[in-house]
Design a protein around this motif. Structure first.
Motif, PDB file in Angstrom:
ATOM      1  N   MET A   1      30.604  76.513   4.052  1.00 58.25           N
ATOM      2  CA  MET A   1      31.843  77.457   3.697  1.00 58.25           C
ATOM      3  C   MET A   1      30.928  78.974   3.866  1.00 58.25           C
ATOM      4  SD  MET A   1      34.443  75.946   4.056  1.00 58.25           S
ATOM      5  CE  MET A   1      35.053  76.892   3.608  1.00 58.25           C
ATOM      6  N   GLY A   2      29.474  78.663   3.395  1.00 54.68           N
ATOM      7  CA  GLY A   2      29.036  80.242   3.531  1.00 54.68           C
ATOM      8  C   GLY A   2      28.231  80.391   4.713  1.00 54.68           C
ATOM      9  N   GLU A   3      28.946  79.820   5.369  1.00 56.48           N
ATOM     10  CA  GLU A   3      27.306  79.672   7.177  1.00 56.48           C
ATOM     11  C   GLU A   3      28.172  78.831   7.956  1.00 56.48           C
ATOM     12  OE1 GLU A   3      23.144  78.882   6.815  1.00 56.48           O
ATOM     13  OE2 GLU A   3      22.968  79.460   5.047  1.00 56.48           O
ATOM     14  N   ARG A   4      28.352  79.769   9.393  1.00 52.37           N
ATOM     15  CA  ARG A   4      28.886  79.389  10.653  1.00 52.37           C
ATOM     16  C   ARG A   4      28.001  77.801  11.000  1.00 52.37           C
ATOM     17  NH1 ARG A   4      33.884  82.261  11.642  1.00 52.37           N
ATOM     18  NH2 ARG A   4      33.692  84.442  10.427  1.00 52.37           N
ATOM     19  N   GLY A   5      28.672  77.156  12.192  1.00 52.42           N
ATOM     20  CA  GLY A   5      27.979  76.840  12.285  1.00 52.42           C
ATOM     21  C   GLY A   5      27.647  74.998  11.768  1.00 52.42           C
ATOM     22  N   ILE A   6      26.787  74.344  12.710  1.00 53.61           N
ATOM     23  CA  ILE A   6      26.279  72.577  12.238  1.00 53.61           C
ATOM     24  C   ILE A   6      25.059  73.019  11.262  1.00 53.61           C
ATOM     25  CG2 ILE A   6      25.994  70.678  13.267  1.00 53.61           C
ATOM     26  CD1 ILE A   6      27.672  71.275  15.672  1.00 53.61           C
ATOM     27  N   HIS A   7      25.757  71.746  10.647  1.00 55.21           N
ATOM     28  CA  HIS A   7      24.408  72.735   9.436  1.00 55.21           C
ATOM     29  C   HIS A   7      24.219  70.315   8.881  1.00 55.21           C
ATOM     30  CE1 HIS A   7      24.333  76.373   8.818  1.00 55.21           C
ATOM     31  NE2 HIS A   7      25.564  76.523   8.457  1.00 55.21           N
ATOM     32  N   TRP A   8      23.113  70.462   9.224  1.00 55.01           N
ATOM     33  CA  TRP A   8      22.600  68.726   8.654  1.00 55.01           C
ATOM     34  C   TRP A   8      21.207  69.035   6.718  1.00 55.01           C
ATOM     35  CZ3 TRP A   8      21.925  64.565  11.358  1.00 55.01           C
ATOM     36  CH2 TRP A   8      23.061  64.099  12.808  1.00 55.01           C
ATOM     37  N   ASN A   9      22.032  69.246   6.480  1.00 54.33           N
ATOM     38  CA  ASN A   9      21.509  68.507   5.044  1.00 54.33           C
ATOM     39  C   ASN A   9      21.398  67.469   4.217  1.00 54.33           C
ATOM     40  OD1 ASN A   9      21.680  71.768   4.716  1.00 54.33           O
ATOM     41  ND2 ASN A   9      23.896  71.430   5.172  1.00 54.33           N
ATOM     42  N   LEU A  10      20.278  66.984   3.771  1.00 53.13           N
ATOM     43  CA  LEU A  10      19.980  65.721   2.767  1.00 53.13           C
ATOM     44  C   LEU A  10      20.338  66.133   1.222  1.00 53.13           C
ATOM     45  CD1 LEU A  10      18.635  63.179   2.704  1.00 53.13           C
ATOM     46  CD2 LEU A  10      16.179  64.160   2.580  1.00 53.13           C
ATOM     47  N   TYR A  11      21.200  65.044   1.115  1.00 52.58           N
ATOM     48  CA  TYR A  11      20.909  65.568  -0.587  1.00 52.58           C
ATOM     49  C   TYR A  11      21.393  64.016  -0.894  1.00 52.58           C
ATOM     50  CZ  TYR A  11      22.780  70.555   0.211  1.00 52.58           C
ATOM     51  OH  TYR A  11      22.457  71.140   0.751  1.00 52.58           O
ATOM     52  N   GLY A  12      20.468  64.015  -1.903  1.00 52.62           N
ATOM     53  CA  GLY A  12      20.171  62.583  -2.680  1.00 52.62           C
ATOM     54  C   GLY A  12      19.518  61.745  -1.296  1.00 52.62           C
ATOM     55  N   SER A  13      20.530  60.907  -1.407  1.00 51.40           N
ATOM     56  CA  SER A  13      19.909  59.407  -0.286  1.00 51.40           C
ATOM     57  C   SER A  13      21.256  60.097   0.773  1.00 51.40           C
ATOM     58  CB  SER A  13      20.475  58.159  -0.600  1.00 51.40           C
ATOM     59  OG  SER A  13      21.134  57.595  -0.718  1.00 51.40           O
ATOM     60  N   ARG A  14      21.424  60.864   1.140  1.00 54.30           N
ATOM     61  CA  ARG A  14      22.627  60.805   2.087  1.00 54.30           C
ATOM     62  C   ARG A  14      22.252  62.169   3.123  1.00 54.30           C
ATOM     63  NH1 ARG A  14      28.634  58.715   0.605  1.00 54.30           N
ATOM     64  NH2 ARG A  14      28.274  57.270  -0.660  1.00 54.30           N
ATOM     65  N   ILE A  15      23.281  62.582   4.515  1.00 54.87           N
ATOM     66  CA  ILE A  15      22.850  63.433   5.289  1.00 54.87           C
ATOM     67  C   ILE A  15      24.390  63.962   5.188  1.00 54.87           C
ATOM     68  CG2 ILE A  15      22.476  64.305   7.518  1.00 54.87           C
ATOM     69  CD1 ILE A  15      20.025  61.680   7.458  1.00 54.87           C
ATOM     70  N   TYR A  16      24.252  64.577   5.090  1.00 54.80           N
ATOM     71  CA  TYR A  16      25.798  65.521   5.264  1.00 54.80           C
ATOM     72  C   TYR A  16      26.122  66.457   6.708  1.00 54.80           C
ATOM     73  CZ  TYR A  16      27.075  64.405   1.103  1.00 54.80           C
ATOM     74  OH  TYR A  16      27.485  63.379  -0.259  1.00 54.80           O
ATOM     75  N   VAL A  17      26.714  66.549   7.723  1.00 56.51           N
ATOM     76  CA  VAL A  17      26.604  67.409   8.723  1.00 56.51           C
ATOM     77  C   VAL A  17      27.878  68.436   9.034  1.00 56.51           C
ATOM     78  CG1 VAL A  17      26.617  67.825  11.274  1.00 56.51           C
ATOM     79  CG2 VAL A  17      25.074  65.390  10.155  1.00 56.51           C
ATOM     80  N   THR A  18      28.457  69.267   8.561  1.00 64.67           N
ATOM     81  CA  THR A  18      29.371  70.342   8.234  1.00 64.67           C
ATOM     82  C   THR A  18      29.299  71.253   9.433  1.00 64.67           C
ATOM     83  OG1 THR A  18      27.524  71.193   6.654  1.00 64.67           O
ATOM     84  CG2 THR A  18      28.924  69.468   5.909  1.00 64.67           C
ATOM     85  N   LEU A  19      30.319  71.487   9.623  1.00 65.10           N
ATOM     86  CA  LEU A  19      30.646  72.960  10.475  1.00 65.10           C
ATOM     87  C   LEU A  19      31.724  72.675   9.796  1.00 65.10           C
ATOM     88  CD1 LEU A  19      30.313  73.810  13.273  1.00 65.10           C
ATOM     89  CD2 LEU A  19      32.461  72.521  14.109  1.00 65.10           C
ATOM     90  N   ARG A  20      31.736  74.578   9.767  1.00 65.31           N
ATOM     91  CA  ARG A  20      33.043  75.206   9.369  1.00 65.31           C
ATOM     92  C   ARG A  20      33.521  76.093  10.314  1.00 65.31           C
ATOM     93  NH1 ARG A  20      32.110  81.673   6.720  1.00 65.31           N
ATOM     94  NH2 ARG A  20      34.029  81.889   7.670  1.00 65.31           N
ATOM     95  N   VAL A  21      35.331  75.647  10.427  1.00 70.01           N
ATOM     96  CA  VAL A  21      35.883  76.014  11.202  1.00 70.01           C
ATOM     97  C   VAL A  21      36.890  76.708  11.408  1.00 70.01           C
ATOM     98  CG1 VAL A  21      37.406  74.686  13.149  1.00 70.01           C
ATOM     99  CG2 VAL A  21      35.315  73.361  12.085  1.00 70.01           C
ATOM    100  N   ASP A  22      37.127  78.014  11.729  1.00 69.34           N
ATOM    101  CA  ASP A  22      38.026  78.936  11.294  1.00 69.34           C
ATOM    102  C   ASP A  22      39.011  78.469  12.294  1.00 69.34           C
ATOM    103  OD1 ASP A  22      36.838  80.345   9.346  1.00 69.34           O
ATOM    104  OD2 ASP A  22      35.655  81.217  10.874  1.00 69.34           O
ATOM    105  N   PRO A  23      40.119  78.847  12.051  1.00 69.33           N
ATOM    106  CA  PRO A  23      42.066  78.751  12.830  1.00 69.33           C
ATOM    107  C   PRO A  23      41.447  79.557  14.765  1.00 69.33           C
ATOM    108  CG  PRO A  23      42.263  79.772  11.207  1.00 69.33           C
ATOM    109  CD  PRO A  23      40.844  79.092  11.516  1.00 69.33           C
ATOM    110  N   ILE A  24      41.727  78.546  15.427  1.00 67.50           N
ATOM    111  CA  ILE A  24      41.726  78.550  17.118  1.00 67.50           C
ATOM    112  C   ILE A  24      43.231  79.982  16.773  1.00 67.50           C
ATOM    113  CG2 ILE A  24      42.398  77.944  19.009  1.00 67.50           C
ATOM    114  CD1 ILE A  24      40.440  75.861  18.585  1.00 67.50           C
TER     115      ILE A  24
END
Length: 166
Positions: free
Chosen positions: A141-164
């Protein structure tokens, strides 16, 4: 005569020992170099496959995020609860399932986290209240774009989207 035969035998054994040691040394060195080349090739191939998989996941995430029909659901632009229910069952679930299965078995879950008041709907739409304090959610939520993060044994791929805007 015995001394001569014995000296030839010693010279022959010594020569064969040196030759055997040389062949073993060069063979071992050749095998090690060959294994290094094979491992290097496998590493490059694995890196290429991983980069391709990451691009595929990024593309799928962007497809889900920027699909205009899906954004009608995400931002609750439906005129009635019935229209929302129809879109959820006829569009969102099949779309997310198709995207998830096209990516491969590596992706365990594909979910939209909605801050527009949508209630959790299966695994496709999740209300943000449960994960609002998670590190991966804050970063997304803090940064735009796609983020790959490793937390524990899981990888979270996130993308913040603002409305079109329409």
């Amino acid at each position: 005569r015995t001394k001569l035969i014995l000296s030839y035998l010693v010279i022959f054994v010594l020569a064969m020992s040196v030759f055997t040691a040389f062949v073993q040394y060069t063979s071992r060195r050749s095998i090690i170099e060959n294994n290094k080349r094979i491992i290097s090739g496998m590493t490059e191939q694995s890196a290429s496959l991983l980069a391709l998989k990451m691009e595929q996941i990024n593309g799928a995430l962007e497809l889900c995020a920027f699909q205009e029909e899906l954004q009608e659901v995400y931002y609750n632009r439906m005129h009635s609860i019935y229209a929302l229910a129809v879109k959820l069952s006829d569009l969102v679930d099949p779309f997310y399932n198709a995207v998830r299965y096209s990516i491969g078995t590596e992706v365990v879950k594909l979910s939209l986290y909605s801050e527009t008041g949508l209630h959790t709907y299966g695994s496709s739409i999740v209300n943000t209240e449960a994960d609002r304090n998670a590190d991966w959610y804050k970063k997304a939520m803090g940064e735009r774009g796609i983020h790959w993060n490793l937390y524990g044994s899981r990888i979270y791929v996130t993308l913040r989207v603002d409305p079109i805007s329409r």
